[in-house]
Design an enzyme around this catalytic site. Sequence first.
Site, PDB file in Angstrom:
ATOM      1  N   CYS A   2       0.664  -1.159   0.037  1.00 49.29           N
ATOM      2  CA  CYS A   2       0.169   0.036   0.009  1.00 49.29           C
ATOM      3  C   CYS A   2       1.037   1.246  -0.021  1.00 49.29           C
ATOM      4  O   CYS A   2       1.907   1.268   0.364  1.00 49.29           O
ATOM      5  CB  CYS A   2      -0.788   0.029   1.238  1.00 49.29           C
ATOM      6  SG  CYS A   2      -2.039  -1.375   1.512  1.00 49.29           S
ATOM      7  N   ARG A  27       3.182   0.227  -5.226  1.00 46.00           N
ATOM      8  CA  ARG A  27       2.989  -0.389  -3.911  1.00 46.00           C
ATOM      9  C   ARG A  27       1.895  -1.253  -3.677  1.00 46.00           C
ATOM     10  O   ARG A  27       1.460  -1.932  -2.776  1.00 46.00           O
ATOM     11  CB  ARG A  27       3.107   0.695  -2.807  1.00 46.00           C
ATOM     12  CG  ARG A  27       4.264   1.394  -2.897  1.00 46.00           C
ATOM     13  CD  ARG A  27       4.213   2.686  -1.763  1.00 46.00           C
ATOM     14  NE  ARG A  27       4.489   1.958  -0.493  1.00 46.00           N
ATOM     15  CZ  ARG A  27       5.629   1.602   0.135  1.00 46.00           C
ATOM     16  NH1 ARG A  27       6.849   2.182  -0.582  1.00 46.00           N
ATOM     17  NH2 ARG A  27       5.879   1.088   1.181  1.00 46.00           N
ATOM     18  N   TRP A  72      -2.739  -2.836  -1.706  1.00 46.92           N
ATOM     19  CA  TRP A  72      -2.563  -3.967  -2.104  1.00 46.92           C
ATOM     20  C   TRP A  72      -3.072  -4.709  -0.753  1.00 46.92           C
ATOM     21  O   TRP A  72      -2.467  -4.771   0.275  1.00 46.92           O
ATOM     22  CB  TRP A  72      -0.944  -4.466  -2.151  1.00 46.92           C
ATOM     23  CG  TRP A  72      -0.624  -5.671  -2.817  1.00 46.92           C
ATOM     24  CD1 TRP A  72      -0.653  -6.137  -4.094  1.00 46.92           C
ATOM     25  CD2 TRP A  72      -0.361  -6.656  -1.798  1.00 46.92           C
ATOM     26  NE1 TRP A  72      -0.225  -7.291  -4.243  1.00 46.92           N
ATOM     27  CE2 TRP A  72      -0.017  -7.649  -2.971  1.00 46.92           C
ATOM     28  CE3 TRP A  72      -0.100  -7.090  -0.510  1.00 46.92           C
ATOM     29  CZ2 TRP A  72       0.358  -8.948  -2.399  1.00 46.92           C
ATOM     30  CZ3 TRP A  72       0.342  -8.113  -0.154  1.00 46.92           C
ATOM     31  CH2 TRP A  72       0.798  -9.423  -1.161  1.00 46.92           C
ATOM     32  N   ASN A  98      -0.603   1.591   5.810  1.00 41.90           N
ATOM     33  CA  ASN A  98       0.314   0.672   5.148  1.00 41.90           C
ATOM     34  C   ASN A  98       0.700  -0.145   6.074  1.00 41.90           C
ATOM     35  O   ASN A  98       1.364   0.191   7.148  1.00 41.90           O
ATOM     36  CB  ASN A  98       1.430   1.433   4.365  1.00 41.90           C
ATOM     37  CG  ASN A  98       2.335   0.500   3.721  1.00 41.90           C
ATOM     38  OD1 ASN A  98       1.952  -0.713   3.233  1.00 41.90           O
ATOM     39  ND2 ASN A  98       3.537   1.123   3.834  1.00 41.90           N
ATOM     40  N   GLY A  99       0.644  -1.534   5.891  1.00 40.51           N
ATOM     41  CA  GLY A  99       1.180  -2.716   6.983  1.00 40.51           C
ATOM     42  C   GLY A  99       0.253  -3.507   7.543  1.00 40.51           C
ATOM     43  O   GLY A  99      -0.940  -3.738   6.762  1.00 40.51           O
ATOM     44  N   GLU A 455      14.777 -16.413 -14.769  1.00 43.95           N
ATOM     45  CA  GLU A 455      14.442 -15.024 -14.546  1.00 43.95           C
ATOM     46  C   GLU A 455      13.547 -14.729 -15.900  1.00 43.95           C
ATOM     47  O   GLU A 455      12.478 -14.131 -15.858  1.00 43.95           O
ATOM     48  CB  GLU A 455      15.622 -14.130 -14.806  1.00 43.95           C
ATOM     49  CG  GLU A 455      15.251 -12.555 -14.906  1.00 43.95           C
ATOM     50  CD  GLU A 455      14.469 -11.967 -13.908  1.00 43.95           C
ATOM     51  OE1 GLU A 455      14.296 -12.587 -12.740  1.00 43.95           O
ATOM     52  OE2 GLU A 455      14.310 -10.772 -13.983  1.00 43.95           O
ATOM     53  N   LYS A 459       9.601 -13.437 -15.768  1.00 45.84           N
ATOM     54  CA  LYS A 459       9.300 -12.273 -16.346  1.00 45.84           C
ATOM     55  C   LYS A 459       7.990 -12.579 -17.191  1.00 45.84           C
ATOM     56  O   LYS A 459       6.970 -11.906 -16.862  1.00 45.84           O
ATOM     57  CB  LYS A 459      10.483 -11.808 -17.384  1.00 45.84           C
ATOM     58  CG  LYS A 459      10.314 -10.138 -17.331  1.00 45.84           C
ATOM     59  CD  LYS A 459      11.167  -9.443 -16.313  1.00 45.84           C
ATOM     60  CE  LYS A 459      11.139 -10.049 -15.023  1.00 45.84           C
ATOM     61  NZ  LYS A 459      11.868  -9.466 -13.824  1.00 45.84           N
ATOM     62  N   GLU A 462       4.770 -13.320 -14.856  1.00 44.06           N
ATOM     63  CA  GLU A 462       4.178 -12.232 -14.025  1.00 44.06           C
ATOM     64  C   GLU A 462       3.321 -11.365 -14.953  1.00 44.06           C
ATOM     65  O   GLU A 462       2.466 -10.621 -14.321  1.00 44.06           O
ATOM     66  CB  GLU A 462       5.087 -11.546 -13.071  1.00 44.06           C
ATOM     67  CG  GLU A 462       6.254 -10.566 -13.528  1.00 44.06           C
ATOM     68  CD  GLU A 462       7.160  -9.870 -12.603  1.00 44.06           C
ATOM     69  OE1 GLU A 462       8.287  -9.851 -13.019  1.00 44.06           O
ATOM     70  OE2 GLU A 462       6.608  -9.620 -11.589  1.00 44.06           O
ATOM     71  N   HIS A 478      14.520 -36.272 -16.247  1.00 43.47           N
ATOM     72  CA  HIS A 478      14.100 -36.982 -14.847  1.00 43.47           C
ATOM     73  C   HIS A 478      12.831 -36.648 -14.423  1.00 43.47           C
ATOM     74  O   HIS A 478      12.586 -36.759 -13.303  1.00 43.47           O
ATOM     75  CB  HIS A 478      15.215 -36.240 -14.082  1.00 43.47           C
ATOM     76  CG  HIS A 478      16.586 -36.612 -14.247  1.00 43.47           C
ATOM     77  ND1 HIS A 478      17.009 -37.998 -14.139  1.00 43.47           N
ATOM     78  CD2 HIS A 478      17.599 -36.053 -15.031  1.00 43.47           C
ATOM     79  CE1 HIS A 478      18.424 -37.866 -14.693  1.00 43.47           C
ATOM     80  NE2 HIS A 478      18.740 -36.955 -15.216  1.00 43.47           N
ATOM     81  N   LYS A 578       5.056  -3.619  -6.633  1.00 46.78           N
ATOM     82  CA  LYS A 578       6.451  -3.413  -6.874  1.00 46.78           C
ATOM     83  C   LYS A 578       7.284  -3.896  -5.591  1.00 46.78           C
ATOM     84  O   LYS A 578       8.154  -4.241  -5.648  1.00 46.78           O
ATOM     85  CB  LYS A 578       6.702  -2.029  -7.459  1.00 46.78           C
ATOM     86  CG  LYS A 578       8.012  -1.973  -7.832  1.00 46.78           C
ATOM     87  CD  LYS A 578       8.485  -2.168  -9.222  1.00 46.78           C
ATOM     88  CE  LYS A 578      10.021  -1.982  -9.501  1.00 46.78           C
ATOM     89  NZ  LYS A 578      10.170  -3.141 -10.522  1.00 46.78           N
TER      90      LYS A 578
HETATM   91  C1  AGP Z   1      10.493  -9.044 -10.548  1.00 43.18           C
HETATM   92  O1  AGP Z   1      10.002  -8.960 -11.836  1.00 43.18           O
HETATM   93  C2  AGP Z   1       9.545  -9.156  -9.633  1.00 43.18           C
HETATM   94  N1  AGP Z   1       8.520  -8.328  -9.596  1.00 43.18           N
HETATM   95  C3  AGP Z   1       9.851  -9.284  -8.182  1.00 43.18           C
HETATM   96  O2  AGP Z   1      10.093 -10.687  -8.181  1.00 43.18           O
HETATM   97  C4  AGP Z   1      11.157  -8.645  -7.382  1.00 43.18           C
HETATM   98  O3  AGP Z   1      12.160  -8.839  -7.998  1.00 43.18           O
HETATM   99  C5  AGP Z   1      11.100  -9.015  -5.848  1.00 43.18           C
HETATM  100  O4  AGP Z   1       9.645  -8.642  -5.346  1.00 43.18           O
HETATM  101  C6  AGP Z   1      12.029  -8.437  -5.195  1.00 43.18           C
HETATM  102  O5  AGP Z   1      11.834  -6.774  -4.976  1.00 43.18           O
HETATM  103  P1  AGP Z   1      13.158  -6.106  -4.468  1.00 43.18           P
HETATM  104  O6  AGP Z   1      14.285  -6.110  -5.447  1.00 43.18           O
HETATM  105  O7  AGP Z   1      12.604  -4.811  -4.313  1.00 43.18           O
HETATM  106  O8  AGP Z   1      13.606  -6.637  -3.124  1.00 43.18           O
END
Ligand code: AGP
Length: 583
Positions: A2, A27, A72, A98-99, A455, A459, A462, A478, A578
């Site tokens: 949030c 956020r 969020w 927030n929290g 990675e 990507k 998500e 396997h 984020k």
């Molecule tokens: C990456 O595309 C993500 N959205 C996510 O995995 C991100 O890298 C992760 O939440 C860690 O965030 P930070 O680097 O701000 O700690």
Amino acid sequence: MCGIVGIIGKNIKTTEIFDKLEKLQYRGYDSAGICIEKDNKFYVHKETGIIDNLRKECPNLFGDVIIGHTRWATHGKVNKTNAHPILSANGCWAVVHNGIIENFAELKDKFASKDELITETDTEIVANILEKGKGKEDLQNFIFTCEQLKGSFALCVMKKGSKSLFIAKKKKPLYVQSIGNKTTIASDPICFEKGEYFKMEDGEYAVANFDNVRFFDCKGRLVSKQALKCFELVSQISKNGFEHFMLKEITETPQKIRGLCKHYQTIDWSFLKRWWINKVKLIGCGSAYHSCLVGAYYFRKHLNIDAEALPASEFLSDNAILDSSTLCVFVSQSGETADTISALKKALKKTKKIISITNVDYSTLASLSPIVLPICAGVEIAVASTKAYTCQIVSLYMLVMALKSKMRNAVRNVLNLSKRLDRFSLDVSKLAEAIKDQKNIFYIGRNLDYITALEGALKLKEISYINCNAYPAGELKHGVLALIQKDVPVIVLVSNKRLVQKTLNSAFEAKSRGAKLFLFHSQPLEKIDLNKFDGGFMLPNVNNDLTCIFETVALQLLAYNVSVMRGLDPDKPRNLAKSVTVE
Ligand code: AGP
């Protein structure tokens, strides 16, 4: 997670708070809301989804005190009732939070009757404790309320008629800027104008009025605070003509890597020479964890040292074996990821050899770390990490090279990489078209390519919501091969000369079971029958350590294209945010 904002001043327009909330959407964007006070009345507007929905539905209002929130969801469904601001039962207090209030159930029994509570949130009890504190002075009441709360919070509170904003925080970020007759409160200083601002600390309280903001300790005594400088330029967080932040941010990669390289040449690395290190733990979450995997590879390869990468949540769940000679490296773009921060606190009990690599130098992670290395990626808005991820890899590479006393080589290699990236463009639209309607996609590679595969798959999943998974190429037989059916796409990464043949053998085993193979390679494949592939891309080869950056950028572009072709917003994937500030 949030994001919260509060503004107090003369004739503040709702558009101003919407603009600030938009900057905090990284956020969370499950719902948004504002409460504005005008002529002793609260006007509350809430909408589900992004700030734009609220902007469209909310009439243009202005008033002297206003709070806003982008959510969020952690407690309670995504709906208008659970959206903040949350009002107390008598409607006199409005709260944005927030929290997580961990003891909210207990507090409900103590401070509110069932019919007073209408939301499913943990926040509503805060407004109601405030409402109950009738006899007390407002500040005293606010401090009392915060003292009841277990868990984490950043709070910005309005009381009808008080012409004040009350703020406090515990374990969540909160900042204050006072310019002229206006005070702004926000979860991130990116909401501020250039100039000075204050960082709230845990256990501090502040009251903002029209003409000033005052800070207090937990006993209600005035405290003086040192101002910080606001360094971010608003222009850095505009799309600059790009359709999405994600594409803009991918494009910025070479320029950011150059800036990082320049900065790292100015660092005094002598502290490393004083450290005796027996092993290395690299810790992060999501993409940052993947960059830790790359970092661990660099440590093992160049320094022949026992190095291991761990997701922060696993480091927390496990009996981590550390001692004072263990180097712990924490990687986080935001520096606010709750798991990474808790992992850092756990490590600090055992070792002082700690380096944090972060993009936000005023973040909680940075403030707790003995040594901080910046990522130098600039503000990253898109939820999917792109330039920050590649800059994390370059940071780790340069750190390892500094330990190896090979900084000059590192600089040469990184500058060469950034030049080649300047000229790098790849049209992945045909491949994106070919895979965009698939239900399952596989990524395979060996060694460093396997990490890039992880990675790349993260990507794509998500921002496209397609189930994509990465496997070490040698692992297919396997078990995973059982999932390969006709036309299932398998994306094959090959950057290491030594491993070309082995990886291709695994790919062909999938092909024999009907898979469609798409190749990203940076090694010449003269003897290979390219007809066995359904598509392929030759990528530049800089050196064994950094070629993975071209693969990464290529896979970022692929994910971006698929997301856009599926009609999605790559900047704001569903259910994500984020900055993940809850464990
Ligand atoms: C990456 O595309 C993500 N959205 C996510 O995995 C991100 O890298 C992760 O939440 C860690 O965030 P930070 O680097 O701000 O700690």
